[in-house]
Motif scaffolding. Structure first.
Motif, PDB file in Angstrom:
ATOM      1  N   ASP A 323      47.720  58.682  31.887  1.00 15.97           N
ATOM      2  CA  ASP A 323      46.859  58.185  32.792  1.00 15.97           C
ATOM      3  C   ASP A 323      47.009  57.061  33.307  1.00 15.97           C
ATOM      4  N   TYR A 324      46.236  56.701  34.442  1.00 10.60           N
ATOM      5  CA  TYR A 324      47.171  55.059  35.304  1.00 10.60           C
ATOM      6  C   TYR A 324      46.118  54.318  34.913  1.00 10.60           C
ATOM      7  N   LYS A 325      45.833  53.533  35.071  1.00  7.73           N
ATOM      8  CA  LYS A 325      45.535  51.657  35.239  1.00  7.73           C
ATOM      9  C   LYS A 325      45.953  51.195  36.219  1.00  7.73           C
ATOM     10  N   LYS A 326      44.642  50.350  36.804  1.00 11.98           N
ATOM     11  CA  LYS A 326      44.772  49.794  38.453  1.00 11.98           C
ATOM     12  C   LYS A 326      45.421  48.592  37.883  1.00 11.98           C
ATOM     13  N   TYR A 327      46.265  47.479  38.510  1.00 16.36           N
ATOM     14  CA  TYR A 327      46.264  46.162  38.247  1.00 16.36           C
ATOM     15  C   TYR A 327      46.790  45.528  39.422  1.00 16.36           C
ATOM     16  N   GLY A 328      46.303  44.176  40.053  1.00 14.90           N
ATOM     17  CA  GLY A 328      47.183  43.410  41.403  1.00 14.90           C
ATOM     18  C   GLY A 328      45.932  42.592  41.157  1.00 14.90           C
ATOM     19  N   VAL A 329      45.571  42.195  42.814  1.00 10.84           N
ATOM     20  CA  VAL A 329      44.812  41.212  43.529  1.00 10.84           C
ATOM     21  C   VAL A 329      43.845  41.863  44.045  1.00 10.84           C
ATOM     22  N   GLY A 330      42.582  41.880  43.293  1.00  9.69           N
ATOM     23  CA  GLY A 330      41.454  42.663  43.151  1.00  9.69           C
ATOM     24  C   GLY A 330      39.946  42.088  44.512  1.00  9.69           C
ATOM     25  N   LEU A 331      39.427  42.762  45.175  1.00  8.55           N
ATOM     26  CA  LEU A 331      38.520  42.532  45.466  1.00  8.55           C
ATOM     27  C   LEU A 331      37.280  42.951  45.672  1.00  8.55           C
ATOM     28  N   ALA A 332      35.491  42.743  45.552  1.00  9.14           N
ATOM     29  CA  ALA A 332      34.851  44.151  45.996  1.00  9.14           C
ATOM     30  C   ALA A 332      33.397  42.931  46.322  1.00  9.14           C
ATOM     31  N   PHE A 333      33.291  43.141  47.520  1.00  4.65           N
ATOM     32  CA  PHE A 333      32.119  42.438  48.056  1.00  4.65           C
ATOM     33  C   PHE A 333      30.902  43.028  48.264  1.00  4.65           C
ATOM     34  N   THR A 334      30.041  42.439  48.691  1.00  4.62           N
ATOM     35  CA  THR A 334      28.255  43.212  49.186  1.00  4.62           C
ATOM     36  C   THR A 334      27.786  41.890  49.621  1.00  4.62           C
ATOM     37  N   PRO A 335      27.987  42.683  50.965  1.00  6.03           N
ATOM     38  CA  PRO A 335      26.856  41.546  51.649  1.00  6.03           C
ATOM     39  C   PRO A 335      25.865  42.000  52.166  1.00  6.03           C
ATOM     40  N   SER A 336      24.731  40.511  52.197  1.00  3.88           N
ATOM     41  CA  SER A 336      23.263  40.981  52.590  1.00  3.88           C
ATOM     42  C   SER A 336      23.476  40.290  54.238  1.00  3.88           C
TER      43      SER A 336
END
Length: 506
Positions: A323-336
């Protein structure tokens, strides 16, 4: 032969003969009647079974069906023109129907759903057919939505579910209406349209500074006599020290010291040596990531700059899957996008990196590294071009270690000569700067610029004669009259604008 066909046969055979005729005429008419009956029976027997079944099935009052909407937990009264005798309910769990008089009945909604109610009169005559739909109290829901979200949203019921329709000015108003509707029913049919959907571009900068500092001081005493060998210290191998052939004091980390001193205090057959080594380290690491994302108002966009590392997962019968696990610089955003250009942002940044010092060993000697994760989640409201900063994600790590000769190392001042000490301090600071922008799609006639527009690939003359792999567009314009360039770049590049390097309009 069915009873219907038998009745037709016997009625044909038992027809009354004409009594005024003679026996010959009666016999002739009898033969004719029998032949006719046989023909009828043969025709009926040869008819297809489907047509015979269709002739026998008829629908009573297929029209005249009335739809009645009843709120769950409430009742509705229905009146009929003809007197009713019997009532049939398709699904009694949905609605309960009770007669009030011979011309009225009451329908009570018990559960969300639909059912059919049929009312019969004298002689099982159908008086009325009602399709009953039991739904939520949409009138109350509509009043609450008008109160909090405005008048643009309409509330109705369809197949026992609440449906929202109409138009709203922004996505935040729509989210508020959906949240209110879910307090009445878990499943919502949303057909509301946003009048002015907006797209938001998010410019994010991840700035990370990692600093570390450490100091190590080691002291070692060695005595080599004819009959006695004594040692106080770490005994770092000579291969790791600047002086060969000598066992000297080592720093606690086991690394080679930066400063080294060895002195022989007493010579002769009982030599006494003292070794002193020291090490001080300082480091600074700066990382920068700058992702840019675009999302429609109300939708979520995500970004990851990093990678995936494999994790072995034991399976059945000794099998191992990966299995694979993600790593690094991540971002999630929800604009309204709100009224007046205000932007509501739900942002979740994440920074993770591999940590081999806390790895876990699994079967077959496989080592799986751990993850150091720093993440945040926040909601802010900004206008176009305004920025906000997420700080305080500071990680401070401090460690000290001391080795000494028992009792003697605790003596003030003098005990320093009989111990080795080390301290190490690591500090990591992460700052996130976020800037939202309201954007609109480009028109078909608008040019799209890329980072490669500032430089053009050089051709053979530029590269081999002038030593330039790239040239500026201004230089290419000047050279267009002096020297005709039949292609752009080298022989693998395609011609541009009819075979010249760059046109005058460019």
């Amino acid at each position: 032969m069915t009873s219907q066909y038998k009745d037709a046969f016997y009625s044909t055979v038992q027809c009354n003969p004409d009594r005024s005729t003679g026996s010959g005429s009666r016999a002739k008419r009898g033969r004719t009647t029998l032949a006719l009956a046989a023909a009828v029976v043969a025709a009926l027997a040869g008819a297809p079974a489907t047509s015979r079944a269709q002739e026998k099935i008829t629908y009573v009052n297929p029209a005249h069906i009335t739809t009645i909407t009843v709120t769950v937990g409430k009742s509705e009264d229905v009146r009929t023109d003809d007197s009713l005798v019997d009532i049939m309910v398709g699904n009694p769990d949905v609605a309960d129907v009770n007669p009030l008089t011979d011309h009225a009945l009451s329908i009570l909604g018990k559960k969300i759903g639909t059912t059919r109610v049929t009312v019969y009169g004298e002689g099982k005559k159908v008086v009325g057919i009602f399709d009953v739909e039991v739904s939520y109290d949409v009138s109350r829901l509509g009043a609450e939505i008008v109160r909090f979200a405005g008048t643009g949203i309409k509330v109705s019921s369809i197949d026992g579910r609440i449906m929202l329709s109409g138009t709203v000015d922004d996505a935040v108003t729509l989210d508020k209406a959906v949240s209110i509707a879910r307090q009445f029913a878990p499943d919502i049919v949303n057909t509301v349209q946003v009048l002015q959907p907006q797209q938001v571009a998010l410019e994010v900068r991840f700035i990370e500074a990692s600093r570390d500092a450490s100091r190590e001081l080691g002291v070692q005493w060695n005595m080599f006599g004819a009959r006695t060998i004594a040692n106080i210290g770490d005994q770092t191998p000579s291969s790791q020290l600047p002086v060969t052939g000598t066992v000297a004091a080592g720093v606690l980390s086991g690394a080679a010291p930066y400063g080294f001193l060895i002195s022989r205090l007493i010579g002769g057959s009982n030599a006494l040596d003292v070794e002193l080594n020291a090490l001080e380290q300082r480091g600074l690491i700066r990382n920068l990531a700058q992702p840019n994302l675009v999302a429609l108002s109300g939708d979520t966009a995500s970004f990851l700059a990093g990678g995936e590392f494999p994790i072995p997962v034991p399976g059945a019968l000794g099998a191992v899957t990966v299995d694979y696990k993600k790593y690094g610089v991540g971002l999630a955003f929800t604009p309204s996008v709100l009224r007046g250009g205000q932007i509501n942002l739900v942002i979740k940044p994440n920074v993770s990196q591999l940590d081999p010092t806390h790895s876990v060993s699994v079967a077959n000697g496989i080592s799986v590294p751990a993850l150091t994760v720093r993440e945040a989640s926040t909601t802010v409201e900004l206008r176009d071009g305004q920025s906000f900063m997420l700080g305080g994600l500071l990680q401070n790590y401090s460690q000290t270690q001391q080795d000494q000769l028992p009792w003697v190392g605790d003596v003030p001042v003098l005990g320093t000569l009989f111990r080795s000490a080390q301290y190490q301090k690591n500090e990591t600071d992460l700052v996130i700067v976020v800037t939202p922008h309201l954007v609109k799609p480009l028109r078909p006639s608008d040019p799209v610029h890329t980072p490669f527009d500032s430089m053009l690939p050089g051709n053979d003359i530029d590269f081999f004669l002038n030593g330039q792999a790239e040239v500026s567009p201004a230089l290419a314009r000047l050279a267009i009259n002096a020297l005709n360039r039949p292609y752009v770049g080298h022989i693998l590049d395609l011609p541009k604008n009819g075979g010249v390097y760059v046109s005058a309009k460019d």
